[in-house]
Design an enzyme around this catalytic site. Structure first.
Site, PDB file in Angstrom:
ATOM      1  CB  CYS A  48     -14.396  30.170 -24.153  1.00 60.18           C
ATOM      2  SG  CYS A  48     -13.979  28.540 -23.493  1.00 60.18           S
ATOM      3  CG  HIS A 614     -27.985   3.585  -9.528  1.00 64.16           C
ATOM      4  ND1 HIS A 614     -28.932   4.178  -8.734  1.00 64.16           N
ATOM      5  CD2 HIS A 614     -26.885   4.368  -9.460  1.00 64.16           C
ATOM      6  CE1 HIS A 614     -28.428   5.291  -8.209  1.00 64.16           C
ATOM      7  NE2 HIS A 614     -27.180   5.429  -8.634  1.00 64.16           N
TER       8      HIS A 614
END
Length: 693
Positions: A48, A614
């Site tokens: 947009c 991680h």
């Protein structure tokens, strides 16, 4: 064939104009697509005014932090059933860069989609699980699909109409002159034939043949039909036909194409192949045009009147209340992308009454946020923030595009955003009390002021807009020192506060506490340590070592079975195939991330180096099973100090990969990060990186 090179001009805060091209947004595309789960997880993408709007298959595969860490991304907003990546004014070029990536061309849903694509194969507009959407998401998806492809044309030509009105008001042009007629046709033609343009977007949304859809809607604006719309004695096959004017209409063409799509698909399944190709359009148009003029058109005209009367009722009875509400909360709707729901209301009101009464107070809302950002631009001592505020202020005032300054400046600091909302409310109340309205569709901005000169009191419009600007600017100016101090205390370690990202920048941003959510709330996401607790900022000045936090065998980062890490989007690092489940600190520093799931840790050294450990891929979904944690966020740890443990057997039994990733998440901001190990090497507290802050 030579590729057309799309460019945009961009003016820097110091007034220098540079050329921005699609190539500038390739890094953004290369980071965002993997962070959204890759092309296979993306159903479609459109854009947009300022946002890339992605429709995602599996939201759990989206790494929000990695998306926001991409160069040129302001923020990621999940609303209306879409993942909306806020980019700013150059979003058309960002869109081109995204669909130019491998396996992304077919995902694009824009005006350049092949008109012959009647089966939707060129753009997966509808989803396999579309029936599972809640009504709000389905409605927002519909509005976005129908109006986002034409919004820039609407706003640009509306601005032309506004200036033409101003010139006639000032007697620069006469409405009887040929020059006026030419310009009026140029700027008004799009609005007059709006049903035809909506037929195109509706055909793409409802998967109808574009040309059959246009043929169905074209009679609504056919001169003979327009003429009988002014009469009361019209009959069709002896049936009284309730006439209405459909030029500039919104609802009737959309509903007509929606029903025509069902009829087209039924005929294509039913008719013999020998006659299908020409009988399908013949029968669809022969049935739908009378049906639309007899039932759909009058029904939608009645509904349009009801909507317009409802809006006018509020603004006629207590106008200042309506204006205050629109002025105060419009930018809140913009944050979540919900302002799109008002586009059909605006266009319907313009078609029915020739004005947008809800639009005038929005001038105060937009200009107030721009004024708040201007105060930050002038008074802030943060150079990165000043840069974003400067460019965003110009964009907000002149173009009415406020997302970059909202996400990058006003909202993180909070108080400028609040000041803008208060200024917008007071200014909006003044404007609405003056019975003001927009005479055409425009983005509220200084350039759009001519659209407010012909309806209501322009004096009230001027005073209301000026009041909004003044309140927002002065309030922000007074509160900026306090706002920045509080921001630094609550959101970042002093000297390393989250920095706004200039559009088109290749720097990796850190983020405010607004984005620091518990990783367990986003299954499948990785954790990017963001400074959040006070710690020493002593500059060690020399290179520092980052050691392995776990025993195992080193593998190249690109071979890690997690696309976000493997792409390097999270920073320089390595993978380790662990042989032990004991996790230790890779360096001395402060724990800045220690989720309850126990699968990840973030450590920040005194010199500002940020390291993420991680453990496993998607192990956040284990919800802490098999993990223990020995530290908490804010704890000071030394090199080799135990952080927690991971049961490698439990990870494997749960069906997850136990590969542990170690990355320097802010490596782009450091002078140098040198890898000291190679793939295949066994490590046990060995030095992985040598880092120069």
């Amino acid at each position: 064939m030579r590729e057309r090179r799309s460019t945009l001009q961009k003016e820097t805060p110091c007034g220098r104009t540079i050329m921005v091209t699609k190539t500038d947004f390739v890094p953004l595309a290369e980071h965002v697509i993997p962070a959204l789960g890759g092309p296979g997880n993306i159903r479609s993408v459109t854009h947009c005014a300022t946002r890339l709007r992605f429709k995602i298959r599996d939201a759990e595969k989206v790494d929000k932090r990695a998306v926001e860490a991409a160069p040129g991304v302001v923020t990621l907003v999940v609303a209306g059933g879409q993942h909306q990546v806020v980019v700013g004014n150059e979003v058309p070029l960002a869109y081109q860069a995204v669909i130019a990536q491998p396996n992304m061309q077919a995902k694009g849903v824009k005006g350049d989609t092949d008109p012959s694509d009647t089966d939707g194969s060129a753009a997966e507009i509808d989803d396999d699980d579309s029936g599972k959407k809640n009504p709000v998401n389905a409605f927002m998806d519909l509005i976005s699909a129908l109006f986002s492809p034409i919004v820039w044309c609407l706003a640009g030509l509306g601005l032309g109409k506004a200036f033409l009105t101003l010139f006639t008001t000032l007697d620069v042009l006469s409405e009887s002159s040929d020059t006026y007629r030419v310009f009026n046709a140029a700027f008004d033609g799009f609005f007059y034939f709006l049903p035809l343009f909506l037929a195109v977007t509706a055909a793409r949304k409802f998967k109808a043949d574009i040309f059959i859809a246009m043929a169905t809607v074209a009679p609504l604006v056919y001169p003979a039909i327009v003429e009988i719309g002014t009469r009361d004695d019209v009959h069709f096959l002896g049936i009284p036909l309730k006439t209405a004017t459909y030029t500039s209409s919104v609802l009737a063409p959309i509903v007509a194409v929606w029903i025509a799509a069902y009829l087209q698909h039924w005929l294509e399944r039913t008719l013999p192949g020998a006659i299908r190709n020409f009988f399908t359009p013949l029968l669809v148009v022969a049935v739908m045009v009378p049906l639309t003029l007899l039932t759909i058109g009058p029904a939608m005209a009645w509904l349009s009147e009801i909507i317009a009367q409802g809006v006018n009722g509020v603004f006629q009875t207590v106008p200042w209340v309506g204006g205050a509400i629109m002025g105060a909360f419009w930018q809140v709707l913009v944050i979540f992308g919900l302002h799109w729901a008002f586009q059909p209301i605006f266009l319907n009101e313009l078609a029915v009454d020739g004005r947008i009464i809800m639009g005038a107070p929005l001038m105060a809302a937009v200009l107030a946020q721009a004024a708040a950002a201007a105060a930050v631009w002038i008074r802030s001592k943060n150079s990165a923030r000043k840069k974003v505020a400067g460019a965003g202020t110009i964009s907000g005032f002149l173009a009415g595009v406020t997302e970059p300054i909202i996400y990058g400046v006003n909202l993180p600091l909070k108080y400028p955003f609040y000041a803008g909302c208060v200024g917008g409310a007071i200014g909006g109340a003044i404007i609405a009390q003056g019975k003001n309205a927009l005479s055409t569709y425009v983005f509220p901005s200084l350039l759009a002021l001519p659209a407010t000169t012909s309806i209501g009191s322009f004096t009230a419009q001027f005073i209301g807009s000026g009041t909004a600007i003044t309140i927002a600017f002065i309030t922000s100016w007074l509160l900026i020192p306090y706002a920045e101090k509080k921001f630094e205390q609550t959101s970042a370690v002093p000297g390393n506060e989250p920095q706004p990202v200039a559009q088109g920048s290749t720097a990796q941003p850190t983020h405010s506490d607004k984005h620091e959510t518990d990783p367990t709330e986003h299954p499948g996401s990785t954790v990017s340590p963001t400074a959040s607790a006070e710690s020493s900022t002593t500059d060690v000045g020399a290179s520092a070592a980052v050691v392995s936090p776990i025993e195992g065998t080193v593998i190249d980062l690109k071979d890690v079975p997690d696309k976000v890490f493997a792409s390097g989007a999270m920073g320089t690092g390595v993978g380790i195939k662990p042989s032990s489940g004991v996790i230790t600190s890779p360096m001395e520093g402060t724990v800045i991330a220690a989720p309850r799931s126990g699968h990840a840790y973030g450590i920040r050294s005194a010199s500002g180096v940020e390291v993420l450990i991680h453990v496993g891929v998607d192990t956040v979904k284990m919800n802490g099973e098999g993990f223990t944690t020995s530290v908490s966020r804010g704890d000071h740890v030394t090199t080799g100090q135990p952080l927690g443990t991971a049961d490698l057997g439990a990870i494997t039994e749960s069906g997850y990969d136990d590969t542990t990733v170690v990355v320097v998440t802010n490596s782009r901001k450091l002078a140098d990060v040198s890898l000291d190990v190679s793939a295949g090497r066994s490590v046990s507290h060995d030095v992985l990186f040598t880092v120069t802050p």
